[in-house]
Design an enzyme around this catalytic site. Structure first.
Site, PDB file in Angstrom:
ATOM      1  N   SER A   1       5.305   7.423   2.370  1.00  0.00           N
ATOM      2  CA  SER A   1       3.869   7.991   3.185  1.00  0.00           C
ATOM      3  C   SER A   1       2.943   7.790   3.451  1.00  0.00           C
ATOM      4  O   SER A   1       2.055   8.491   4.484  1.00  0.00           O
ATOM      5  CB  SER A   1       2.858   9.161   1.369  1.00  0.00           C
ATOM      6  OG  SER A   1       2.836   7.606   0.622  1.00  0.00           O
TER       7      SER A   1
ATOM      8  N   PRO B   1      -4.998   0.019  -6.165  1.00  0.00           N
ATOM      9  CA  PRO B   1      -5.975  -1.571  -7.129  1.00  0.00           C
ATOM     10  C   PRO B   1      -6.900  -2.320  -5.897  1.00  0.00           C
ATOM     11  O   PRO B   1      -7.153  -1.700  -4.607  1.00  0.00           O
ATOM     12  CB  PRO B   1      -4.942  -2.417  -6.891  1.00  0.00           C
ATOM     13  CG  PRO B   1      -3.265  -1.960  -6.939  1.00  0.00           C
ATOM     14  CD  PRO B   1      -3.762  -0.489  -6.297  1.00  0.00           C
TER      15      PRO B   1
ATOM     16  N   HIS C   1       1.080  -1.455  -0.026  1.00  0.00           N
ATOM     17  CA  HIS C   1       0.295   0.089   0.094  1.00  0.00           C
ATOM     18  C   HIS C   1       0.861   1.284   0.005  1.00  0.00           C
ATOM     19  O   HIS C   1       0.324   2.294  -0.374  1.00  0.00           O
ATOM     20  CB  HIS C   1      -1.017   0.089   1.648  1.00  0.00           C
ATOM     21  CG  HIS C   1      -1.914  -1.213   1.009  1.00  0.00           C
ATOM     22  ND1 HIS C   1      -3.599  -0.248   0.912  1.00  0.00           N
ATOM     23  CD2 HIS C   1      -2.186  -2.024   1.278  1.00  0.00           C
ATOM     24  CE1 HIS C   1      -4.674  -1.058   0.592  1.00  0.00           C
ATOM     25  NE2 HIS C   1      -4.171  -3.293   0.697  1.00  0.00           N
TER      26      HIS C   1
END
Length: 323
Positions: A76, A159, A66
């Site tokens: 991030s 996704p 992720h």
């Protein structure tokens, strides 16, 4: 010949600019001289967490995926700055493991202050998660800097379980990955669980039909509906890899082939001739392809997505906050 080489070099550079595929500063053993204990410290924290919670290996693997699929492998997703934080994006629902990263970072700061990036901790922890669940032990490249941006709106292209196979392939292409990467990284679902929340439409209103996804093997459907009954508790969790939920192996691919895929996106790998062929290749009678080797290669490739250097990143002192 010189002109042709110039054109090819231009194409390669353009590809990296478009897809954010950067690995110029990465290398295996990046911390060997500047922080020799870095990798063993991270491994120790992941091991301790896994001893307390058997789901930790899958959690750390998912966190890495992720992180890499938004702004690149730059930590991030770790930033916690309120309602605009990337970690709060819809596509990141259920992502965990932040505490393991923070604990490892705190120890590393006491040993080697300002040296080891949070992005590298996430990468190393994912590697350890694979090994601790019975998967291959492998080396990862390190040397990433932590990103300077974290925004919930940047996670729109994660996704999703409901994506068509064509859209899934496109999203991987956008990150510089190919169809084989899509298959083998989807097979990371060999460990971990999902919530009934992600199963509702597939079981009870697939494609607005009012019925289940026809890809589900009829003998498997009763088990799924028993675990995730209609109008039941959507937070109940079930293994994504039927029959082998905590062991890293290729059983997930066999399940996908035989209609025992839990997630809709996994089942859709059989909708496309290319991805179906890749899945089937791991079960060939003659010289079958080695799934573990391909998985390691794809993990390394994914770890190169959008990595940051001194020009667009730094080393955070705390992983959940910018310096």
């Amino acid at each position: 010949m010189i002109r042709m080489r110039t054109v090819m070099l231009f194409i390669i550079v353009l590809f990296e600019l478009i897809f954010g595929f950067s690995n110029a500063q990465l290398q295996v053993g990046f911390y060997n001289e500047v922080c020799p204990e870095a990798e063993s410290i991270v491994t120790g924290f992941v091991r301790d967490a896994a001893n307390s919670n058997s789901k930790i290996p899958a959690i750390m693997l998912r966190l890495h995926f992720h992180d890499c699929f938004v702004e690149g492998c730059d930590g991030s997703i770790l930033i916690d700055i309120g309602q605009d934080s990337e970690r709060l994006a819809f596509g990141h629902q259920g992502v965990q493991g932040y505490d393991v990263v923070e604990n490892a970072k705190a120890k590393l700061e006491s040993v080697c202050p300002g040296v080891v990036s949070c992005a590298d901790i996430v990468t190393m922890a994912a590697r350890d998660g694979v090994a601790f669940s019975g998967g291959p032990s492998f080396q990862v490249e390190t040397g990433r800097k932590d990103g300077l941006v974290s925004n919930i709106n940047l996670a729109d292209r994660m996704p999703d379980v409901k994506d068509s196979i064509q859209l899934l392939k496109q999203k991987f292409i956008e990150k510089g990955l190919n169809d084989k990467d899509l298959v083998v990284l989807s097979a990371a679902h060999t460990i971990g669980t999902t919530a009934c929340f992600f199963m509702e439409d597939r079981l009870y209103n697939f494609a607005n039909t009012g019925g289940p996804d026809p890809r589900i093997n009829p003998s498997f459907l009763p088990e799924l509906t028993h675990t995730c009954p209609k109008n039941g508790d959507i937070m109940v969790r079930l293994p994504i890899d039927h029959g082998s939920g905590e062991t890293f192996d290729n059983q997930i691919l066999q399940n996908i082939r035989s209609g025992f895929a839990v997630l809709e996106s996994d089942a859709k790998l059989m909708d496309d001739p290319t991805t179906k062929g890749i899945v089937d290749s791991y079960f060939g009678a003659l010289n079958p392809v080695t799934f573990e080797e391909d998985f390691v290669n794809s993990m390394v490739r994914m770890g190169r997505i959008g990595t940051k250097d001194d020009s667009n990143g730094n080393i955070r002192r705390v992983c959940k906050a910018f310096n």
